[in-house]
Design an enzyme around this catalytic site. Structure first.
Site, PDB file in Angstrom:
ATOM      1  N   HIS A 159      21.757 -34.910  -0.851  1.00 17.49           N
ATOM      2  CA  HIS A 159      20.872 -35.121   0.534  1.00 17.49           C
ATOM      3  C   HIS A 159      19.472 -35.087   0.344  1.00 17.49           C
ATOM      4  O   HIS A 159      18.575 -34.904   1.286  1.00 17.49           O
ATOM      5  CB  HIS A 159      21.412 -34.113   1.623  1.00 17.49           C
ATOM      6  CG  HIS A 159      22.756 -34.302   1.724  1.00 17.49           C
ATOM      7  ND1 HIS A 159      23.498 -35.410   2.508  1.00 17.49           N
ATOM      8  CD2 HIS A 159      23.727 -33.687   1.679  1.00 17.49           C
ATOM      9  CE1 HIS A 159      24.944 -35.410   2.510  1.00 17.49           C
ATOM     10  NE2 HIS A 159      24.967 -34.152   1.996  1.00 17.49           N
ATOM     11  N   ASN A 218      -1.937   2.820   5.067  1.00 17.55           N
ATOM     12  CA  ASN A 218      -0.979   1.868   4.715  1.00 17.55           C
ATOM     13  C   ASN A 218      -0.586   1.284   6.144  1.00 17.55           C
ATOM     14  O   ASN A 218      -0.212   1.987   6.943  1.00 17.55           O
ATOM     15  CB  ASN A 218       0.256   2.508   4.347  1.00 17.55           C
ATOM     16  CG  ASN A 218       1.537   1.688   4.227  1.00 17.55           C
ATOM     17  OD1 ASN A 218       2.699   2.026   4.263  1.00 17.55           O
ATOM     18  ND2 ASN A 218       1.142   0.339   3.969  1.00 17.55           N
ATOM     19  N   GLY A 219      -0.869  -0.118   6.308  1.00 14.50           N
ATOM     20  CA  GLY A 219      -0.577  -0.665   7.620  1.00 14.50           C
ATOM     21  C   GLY A 219      -1.728  -1.670   7.836  1.00 14.50           C
ATOM     22  O   GLY A 219      -2.558  -2.069   7.052  1.00 14.50           O
ATOM     23  N   LYS A 263       6.891  -3.937  -3.539  1.00  8.72           N
ATOM     24  CA  LYS A 263       8.078  -3.384  -3.292  1.00  8.72           C
ATOM     25  C   LYS A 263       8.661  -3.430  -1.752  1.00  8.72           C
ATOM     26  O   LYS A 263       9.603  -3.627  -1.484  1.00  8.72           O
ATOM     27  CB  LYS A 263       8.406  -2.247  -3.977  1.00  8.72           C
ATOM     28  CG  LYS A 263       9.857  -1.712  -3.951  1.00  8.72           C
ATOM     29  CD  LYS A 263      10.651  -2.551  -4.955  1.00  8.72           C
ATOM     30  CE  LYS A 263      12.082  -2.014  -4.860  1.00  8.72           C
ATOM     31  NZ  LYS A 263      13.095  -3.285  -5.431  1.00  8.72           N
ATOM     32  N   ARG A 276       4.297  -0.148  -4.889  1.00  6.94           N
ATOM     33  CA  ARG A 276       4.142  -0.414  -3.294  1.00  6.94           C
ATOM     34  C   ARG A 276       2.643  -1.484  -3.228  1.00  6.94           C
ATOM     35  O   ARG A 276       2.600  -2.029  -2.344  1.00  6.94           O
ATOM     36  CB  ARG A 276       3.734   0.557  -2.411  1.00  6.94           C
ATOM     37  CG  ARG A 276       5.056   1.333  -2.345  1.00  6.94           C
ATOM     38  CD  ARG A 276       4.860   2.762  -1.418  1.00  6.94           C
ATOM     39  NE  ARG A 276       4.632   2.489  -0.142  1.00  6.94           N
ATOM     40  CZ  ARG A 276       5.472   2.227   0.638  1.00  6.94           C
ATOM     41  NH1 ARG A 276       6.796   2.547   0.357  1.00  6.94           N
ATOM     42  NH2 ARG A 276       5.142   1.775   2.161  1.00  6.94           N
ATOM     43  N   GLU A 288      10.252 -15.150  -8.753  1.00  7.19           N
ATOM     44  CA  GLU A 288       9.349 -13.917  -8.567  1.00  7.19           C
ATOM     45  C   GLU A 288       8.772 -13.304  -9.729  1.00  7.19           C
ATOM     46  O   GLU A 288       7.522 -12.794  -9.675  1.00  7.19           O
ATOM     47  CB  GLU A 288      10.428 -12.894  -7.832  1.00  7.19           C
ATOM     48  CG  GLU A 288      10.080 -11.782  -7.524  1.00  7.19           C
ATOM     49  CD  GLU A 288      11.094 -10.945  -6.626  1.00  7.19           C
ATOM     50  OE1 GLU A 288      12.549 -11.342  -7.030  1.00  7.19           O
ATOM     51  OE2 GLU A 288      10.763 -10.007  -5.873  1.00  7.19           O
ATOM     52  N   CYS A 334       0.702  -1.256   0.021  1.00 11.10           N
ATOM     53  CA  CYS A 334      -0.086  -0.118  -0.067  1.00 11.10           C
ATOM     54  C   CYS A 334       0.987   1.197  -0.049  1.00 11.10           C
ATOM     55  O   CYS A 334       2.136   1.326   0.485  1.00 11.10           O
ATOM     56  CB  CYS A 334      -0.982   0.194   1.227  1.00 11.10           C
ATOM     57  SG  CYS A 334      -2.157  -1.144   1.080  1.00 11.10           S
ATOM     58  N   LYS A 349      14.905 -14.506  -8.043  1.00 18.25           N
ATOM     59  CA  LYS A 349      14.488 -13.590  -9.152  1.00 18.25           C
ATOM     60  C   LYS A 349      13.461 -14.444 -10.340  1.00 18.25           C
ATOM     61  O   LYS A 349      12.503 -13.640 -10.566  1.00 18.25           O
ATOM     62  CB  LYS A 349      15.632 -13.250 -10.117  1.00 18.25           C
ATOM     63  CG  LYS A 349      16.478 -11.964  -9.297  1.00 18.25           C
ATOM     64  CD  LYS A 349      16.034 -10.793  -9.203  1.00 18.25           C
ATOM     65  CE  LYS A 349      15.216 -10.676  -7.973  1.00 18.25           C
ATOM     66  NZ  LYS A 349      15.843 -10.173  -6.692  1.00 18.25           N
ATOM     67  N   GLU A 364      19.794 -16.348  -4.969  1.00 16.56           N
ATOM     68  CA  GLU A 364      19.351 -15.033  -5.669  1.00 16.56           C
ATOM     69  C   GLU A 364      18.734 -15.382  -6.996  1.00 16.56           C
ATOM     70  O   GLU A 364      17.554 -14.629  -7.353  1.00 16.56           O
ATOM     71  CB  GLU A 364      20.225 -14.063  -5.210  1.00 16.56           C
ATOM     72  CG  GLU A 364      19.952 -12.502  -5.958  1.00 16.56           C
ATOM     73  CD  GLU A 364      18.769 -11.976  -5.399  1.00 16.56           C
ATOM     74  OE1 GLU A 364      18.295 -12.537  -4.294  1.00 16.56           O
ATOM     75  OE2 GLU A 364      18.185 -10.959  -5.878  1.00 16.56           O
ATOM     76  N   TRP A 391      -2.304  -3.006  -1.602  1.00 15.51           N
ATOM     77  CA  TRP A 391      -1.758  -4.519  -1.606  1.00 15.51           C
ATOM     78  C   TRP A 391      -2.702  -5.018  -0.483  1.00 15.51           C
ATOM     79  O   TRP A 391      -2.411  -4.937   0.685  1.00 15.51           O
ATOM     80  CB  TRP A 391      -0.447  -4.447  -1.376  1.00 15.51           C
ATOM     81  CG  TRP A 391       0.167  -5.540  -1.437  1.00 15.51           C
ATOM     82  CD1 TRP A 391       0.736  -6.477  -2.581  1.00 15.51           C
ATOM     83  CD2 TRP A 391       0.433  -6.474  -0.216  1.00 15.51           C
ATOM     84  NE1 TRP A 391       1.249  -7.469  -2.104  1.00 15.51           N
ATOM     85  CE2 TRP A 391       1.054  -7.921  -0.686  1.00 15.51           C
ATOM     86  CE3 TRP A 391       0.015  -6.494   0.951  1.00 15.51           C
ATOM     87  CZ2 TRP A 391       1.655  -8.791  -0.009  1.00 15.51           C
ATOM     88  CZ3 TRP A 391       0.429  -7.855   1.873  1.00 15.51           C
ATOM     89  CH2 TRP A 391       1.085  -8.636   1.362  1.00 15.51           C
TER      90      TRP A 391
HETATM   91  C1  F6R Z   1      12.912  -9.522  -4.115  1.00 15.24           C
HETATM   92  C2  F6R Z   1      12.889  -8.465  -3.237  1.00 15.24           C
HETATM   93  C3  F6R Z   1      12.477  -8.869  -1.746  1.00 15.24           C
HETATM   94  C4  F6R Z   1      13.045  -8.007  -0.766  1.00 15.24           C
HETATM   95  C5  F6R Z   1      12.678  -8.165   0.497  1.00 15.24           C
HETATM   96  C6  F6R Z   1      13.367  -6.928   1.579  1.00 15.24           C
HETATM   97  O1  F6R Z   1      13.142  -9.185  -5.477  1.00 15.24           O
HETATM   98  O2  F6R Z   1      12.849  -7.396  -3.649  1.00 15.24           O
HETATM   99  O3  F6R Z   1      12.656 -10.096  -1.422  1.00 15.24           O
HETATM  100  O4  F6R Z   1      14.636  -8.150  -0.863  1.00 15.24           O
HETATM  101  O5  F6R Z   1      11.185  -7.870   0.680  1.00 15.24           O
HETATM  102  O6  F6R Z   1      13.062  -5.836   1.330  1.00 15.24           O
HETATM  103  P1  F6R Z   1      14.113  -4.595   1.568  1.00 15.24           P
HETATM  104  O7  F6R Z   1      15.490  -4.716   1.045  1.00 15.24           O
HETATM  105  O8  F6R Z   1      13.280  -3.222   1.159  1.00 15.24           O
HETATM  106  O9  F6R Z   1      14.051  -4.569   3.158  1.00 15.24           O
END
Ligand code: F6R
Length: 600
Positions: free
Chosen positions: A495, A101-102, A595, A28, A479, A2, A476, A472, A75
């Site tokens: 394992h 937001n929250g 985000k 967001r 996601e 949000c 990616k 990672e 969101w």
């Molecule tokens: C993946 C991604 C998330 C953030 C996670 C932490 O691409 O962006 O996994 O890394 O939500 O977010 P921050 O770094 O803003 O605390």
């Protein structure tokens, strides 16, 4: 999770500005959107499920009248994404509109008692109780500001709230607790927002609001008060982000723009050397390091553990922020907890930081200036990646890693002399050119993406410093392409996960020429002999691995393996991006994700 925005403009309508600003906040949350304005006629609201472009086209949101208004991107947490649950929410008689937001944790009890008092609720959200509480207190003769103070005594949870009301059409009252809120001021016009990109086009003069501060925007300007009504003098920061930084600048998506910015980002982060050195020398005695983070930032932390334990031998743990509280009893005053966060507003990480502040030293490595995590830790290193809009972290990961490398290098210099320090510093100098060279392999990666776009499973493996890269790369892919994938330490395959390997399953092997190369090659052969298709991320001179692989992405042999996490991840970011495109998806806004995760 949000985003909220609001503004009071001089002699011009707010709706077009709020439409644009909510678009900038879509990273967001993007399942629904809405705007409320107020003028002498009263409150006007337009909202619906969908993104702002679609909703504006359908409802002509830009046409709302008035110089004062608030907006929201959602969101969903409580209530499905639909028109009724979209913000802004209002009271029974449409005299008040609010955005939030929250999460209001005690909304259930509040709702029951307000219903008994005769209030009628329209939505399934936790947020709507705020509008009815304001209505209740304004019904007792209080103005919006006073009613907000009364409301804050009742609600529990996290919030950034902005409210407008019919009885004072030239005022916005906003406040926060554990969700971000900033104020922007530009001459006679003033703004509130969850984050800087929303209002960057209109102002660079930013005030960061702290928990339990009340912001009153009106024709006179901005007043920030404590909950007793005392004025708080706040500093205005002039930020140096440009509007272009939050625009696509000719790229189809922010994600690919941001991947292409990595060489520049690397140069900018490296400029922070002196700052990092100062931080390291001010930390004092430490006998343990504990990285705390979520998601991609957690993977950056894992690289930190390998580096610090390998170079300096300081015991280093990496904890998921959401699980941190279970380890609190192990902290001492000589533990340094390092919080890694792009946004600086991740709720899990903030909670963990607040706990760690009670028992240990804290350092944050953060991208967003003035964010909560940056302000609440003992020491802060900024990663200087600039605004990152694509939901998947890309350039910010590179910048987090560079900050961690600089930190480890200066710590090594402090504790063990120059050998580790010089090796890292020399390698980092050539990093921007190495990344540039990798980016030029995009066409080859597009072909690999086309070949594997329809598979159901991917596996990523690596050892040592390449294990976090495998994790990672896998994150990616899942996601932004929605293909199931797993990242494993290559030695762990036997394992259990080896049972997943079958004909045609793509296994990405991250295999720089480091001390683990021989063992990784064995693992590559193990999966190959069970039918896997091997995609190797490999040194250009490593002909052995190349001859064993179905696809190879070859990197410059001069890359010192110590910086392989900073380079070997780049092709994996491009691969995920191009698989997402080949599957017809929007890589910038993956479903169910946002985000900035401001709920626990
Ligand atoms: C993946 C991604 C998330 C953030 C996670 C932490 O691409 O962006 O996994 O890394 O939500 O977010 P921050 O770094 O803003 O605390």
């Amino acid at each position: 999770m949000c985003g909220i925005v609001g503004c009071i403009l001089k002699n011009r309508e707010v709706a077009p500005v709020l439409v644009e600003a909510t678009g900038k906040l879509e990273y967001r949350g993007y399942d629904s959107v809405g705007i409320a304005t107020v003028d002498n006629e009263g409150i006007h609201i337009k909202k619906d499920a969908g993104k702002i472009k679609e909703v504006d086209k359908k409802l002509n949101v830009s046409n709302l009248p008035g110089n004062t208004g608030i907006g929201h991107v959602r969101w969903a947490t409580h209530g499905v994404p639909n028109q009724v649950n979209a913000h802004p929410h209002n009271d029974c008689d449409n005299n008040i509109a609010i955005v939030h937001n929250g999460i209001i944790e005690n909304y259930g009890d509040i709702k029951i008692s307000l219903e008994k008092e005769g209030h009628t609720f329209k939505s399934d959200t936790d947020t709507e109780v705020i509008a009815h509480l304001l209505e209740k207190f304004m019904g007792k003769g209080k103005n919006l500001e006073e009613a907000m103070k009364e409301t804050l005594k009742i609600i529990e949870g996290s919030y950034a709230i902005a409210a407008i009301c019919k009885s004072n059409p030239h005022q916005i009252v906003a406040t926060r607790k554990e969700s971000p809120l900033i104020v922007g001021v530009e001459g006679d016009e003033s703004y509130i927002a969850s984050d800087i990109p929303a209002i960057l086009k209109y102002t660079k003069n930013i005030i960061y609001i702290d928990d339990y501060e009340l912001v009153v925007l009106d024709k006179e300007g901005v007043a920030i008060k404590d909950l007793k009504g005392n004025i708080i003098e706040k500093k205005i920061d002039v930020i140096d982000w440009t509007e272009d930084m939050a625009e696509k600048e000719g790229y189809d998506f922010f994600t690919i723009k941001e991947i292409n910015e990595e060489p520049t980002t690397a140069k900018n982060t490296l400029k922070e050397k002196t700052e990092v050195e100062k931080v390291v020398s001010s930390i004092g005695d430490i006998d343990r390091i504990c990285f705390v983070a979520c998601g991609t930032s957690y993977h950056a932390s894992l690289v930190g553990k390998y580096l610090i334990e390998g170079l300096i031998g300081i015991h280093t743990d990496v904890l998921l922020a959401s699980e941190f509280k279970h380890s609190v009893k192990t902290l001492t005053k000589n533990t340094l907890c390092i919080f890694i966060s792009q946004s600086g507003e991740t709720a899990d990480t903030i909670k963990a930081l607040k706990l760690a502040n009670e028992f240990s030293k804290t350092l944050s490595i953060v991208n967003v200036l003035g964010s909560t995590i940056a302000r609440e830790s003992d020491h802060t290193i900024y990663t200087l990646a600039g605004p990152e809009i694509g939901v998947a972290a890309t350039k910010s990961y590179i910048s987090q890693l560079i900050s961690i490398y600089l930190f480890a290098a200066y710590l090594a210099k402090d504790k063990d002399g120059f050998s580790g320090f010089n090796r890292i510093m020399d390698s980092l100098e050539s990093l921007p050119d190495f990344i540039e060279e990798i980016l030029s392999k995009e066409d080859q990666i597009i072909e690999i993406a086309k070949k594997y776009k329809d598979v159901f499973n991917f596996v990523f493996i690596g050892r040592g410093l390449s294990f976090p890269t495998a994790m990672e790369g896998s994150l990616k892919l899942k996601e932004i392409s929605y293909i199931h994938s797993e990242g494993y330490a290559a030695g762990e395959l036997k394992h259990g996960p080896l049972a997943l390997i079958e004909d045609g399953i793509p296994v990405v092997v991250v295999i720089p020429e480091d001390e683990d190369h021989g063992k990784s090659l064995n693992n590559l052969k193990e999966v190959k002999s069970r039918g896997a298709d091997i995609i190797a991320i490999v040194s250009r001179r490593d002909t052995v691995v190349q001859s064993e692989s179905d696809e190879t992405i070859c990197l410059n042999e001069k890359i010192d393996p110590i910086i392989s996490p900073l380079t070997y991840i780049v092709p994996l970011q491009l691969l995920a991006y191009h698989i997402s495109l080949a599957r017809g998806l929007d890589p910038d806004k993956p479903k169910n994700l946002a985000k900035c995760v401001t709920v626990e």
